[in-house]
Design an enzyme around this catalytic site. Structure first.
Site, PDB file in Angstrom:
ATOM      1  CG  HIS A 230      -1.950   1.058   1.237  1.00 58.17           C
ATOM      2  ND1 HIS A 230      -3.165   0.917   1.870  1.00 58.17           N
ATOM      3  CD2 HIS A 230      -1.979   2.299   0.690  1.00 58.17           C
ATOM      4  CE1 HIS A 230      -3.880   2.006   1.715  1.00 58.17           C
ATOM      5  NE2 HIS A 230      -3.181   2.866   1.002  1.00 58.17           N
TER       6      HIS A 230
ATOM      7  CD  GLU B  69      -4.511  -2.931   0.611  1.00 52.98           C
ATOM      8  OE1 GLU B  69      -5.159  -3.948   0.932  1.00 52.98           O
ATOM      9  OE2 GLU B  69      -4.035  -2.134   1.449  1.00 52.98           O
TER      10      GLU B  69
ATOM     11  CB  THR C  54      -3.634   2.942   9.367  1.00 53.05           C
ATOM     12  OG1 THR C  54      -3.904   1.711   8.669  1.00 53.05           O
ATOM     13  CG2 THR C  54      -4.652   3.147  10.459  1.00 53.05           C
TER      14      THR C  54
ATOM     15  CG  HIS D 183      -7.953  -1.819   9.019  1.00 47.08           C
ATOM     16  ND1 HIS D 183      -7.071  -1.047   8.299  1.00 47.08           N
ATOM     17  CD2 HIS D 183      -8.000  -1.270  10.252  1.00 47.08           C
ATOM     18  CE1 HIS D 183      -6.616  -0.058   9.054  1.00 47.08           C
ATOM     19  NE2 HIS D 183      -7.164  -0.175  10.246  1.00 47.08           N
ATOM     20  CG  ASP D 184      -7.063  -3.069  13.320  1.00 46.46           C
ATOM     21  OD1 ASP D 184      -5.879  -2.911  12.943  1.00 46.46           O
ATOM     22  OD2 ASP D 184      -7.726  -2.165  13.852  1.00 46.46           O
TER      23      ASP D 184
ATOM     24  CG  HIS E 134       0.050  -3.424  12.800  1.00 50.91           C
ATOM     25  ND1 HIS E 134       1.105  -2.548  12.888  1.00 50.91           N
ATOM     26  CD2 HIS E 134      -0.370  -3.641  14.071  1.00 50.91           C
ATOM     27  CE1 HIS E 134       1.315  -2.237  14.151  1.00 50.91           C
ATOM     28  NE2 HIS E 134       0.437  -2.885  14.897  1.00 50.91           N
TER      29      HIS E 134
END
Length: 237
Positions: free
Chosen positions: A43, A70, A100, A190-191, A214
């Site tokens: 990204h 991305e 983010t 995401h997460d 992450h």
């Protein structure tokens, strides 16, 4: 099984913190694929604070699985994607300077612009995906735009799951059912983490791919990259 695409932005962040080329992004991407991951995600952002545009170009030489780029479809990003010709491009409405990604597209408000961008990528044979919230109206808007897939923005699920609120999965189930009804492919990200990924995968129908960065890189500090990639693969079967 649901495919795992590993986002390697954090590897680039570590490299950039000292200058030079340690860790070597290309070697890490190669190893992640050898460990069994189905794809590599990057990204790049306008300030190139982690993934640089040249990284995206260089990765085309070593990514032998699926390559997902991305980003916000500004002119430089569009040119980069058309140069790299990845398997998939995922459009994300992150503002300049955002720490983010923090929201999905308003696919109704931006319908005209997104339609034009999507068509440009599809003419080149690049699969397209749009980052959206678990909102039926936004998913219907994505269908109208003509995208191949959507990627559900899963931050709210991950946050609530971490507090023990398993009911937080409900809007994502509804969103997945709407995507299936509209014949849209379904990605998510995401997460998502080792803690919450299996519950998500087991409850979301037709989940084709997750993009995880992450959490996966953080978990690898304790458990090792090879181990963590394969732990995700087991949970995604």
């Amino acid at each position: 099984m649901t495919k795992l695409s590993v986002n390697i932005n954090k590897i680039a962040t570590l490299r950039n913190s000292r200058g030079g080329n340690v860790p070597d992004l290309l070697k890490v991407a190669t190893a992640i694929q050898q460990f069994g991951a189905h794809g590599i995600t990057v990204h790049p952002r306008p300030d190139e604070r982690h993934i640089r545009y040249q990284d995206a170009r260089d990765l085309t030489k070593v990514v032998f699985t699926e390559y997902n780029i991305e980003g916000n479809p500004q002119h430089n990003f569009i040119d980069l994607v058309l140069e790299c010709m990845p398997t998939q491009v995922t459009l994300v409405p992150d503002a300049i300077g955002a720490l983010t990604s923090n929201a999905g597209w308003d696919t109704v408000k931006h319908q005209s612009y997104l339609t034009e961008v999507i068509q440009e990528f599809q003419r080149k044979g690049i699969r397209t995906s749009i980052f959206v919230d678990a909102d039926e109206r936004m998913i219907e808007g994505a269908k109208a735009i003509g995208t191949d897939r959507i990627e559900l923005y899963t931050e709210s699920y991950a946050h609530e799951y971490g507090k023990g609120n398993f009911a937080a999965i409900a809007p994502f189930v509804t969103a997945a059912e709407k995507a299936a009804e509209l014949e849209l492919g379904l990605n998510a990200g995401h997460d998502l983490s080792l803690d919450n990924i299996k519950f998500f995968k087991d409850n979301i129908p037709n989940l084709l791919e997750v993009s995880i960065g992450h959490a996966l890189i953080t978990e690898s500090l304790f458990l090792g990259l090879d181990n963590v990639v394969n732990m995700y693969l087991q949970k995604l079967k």
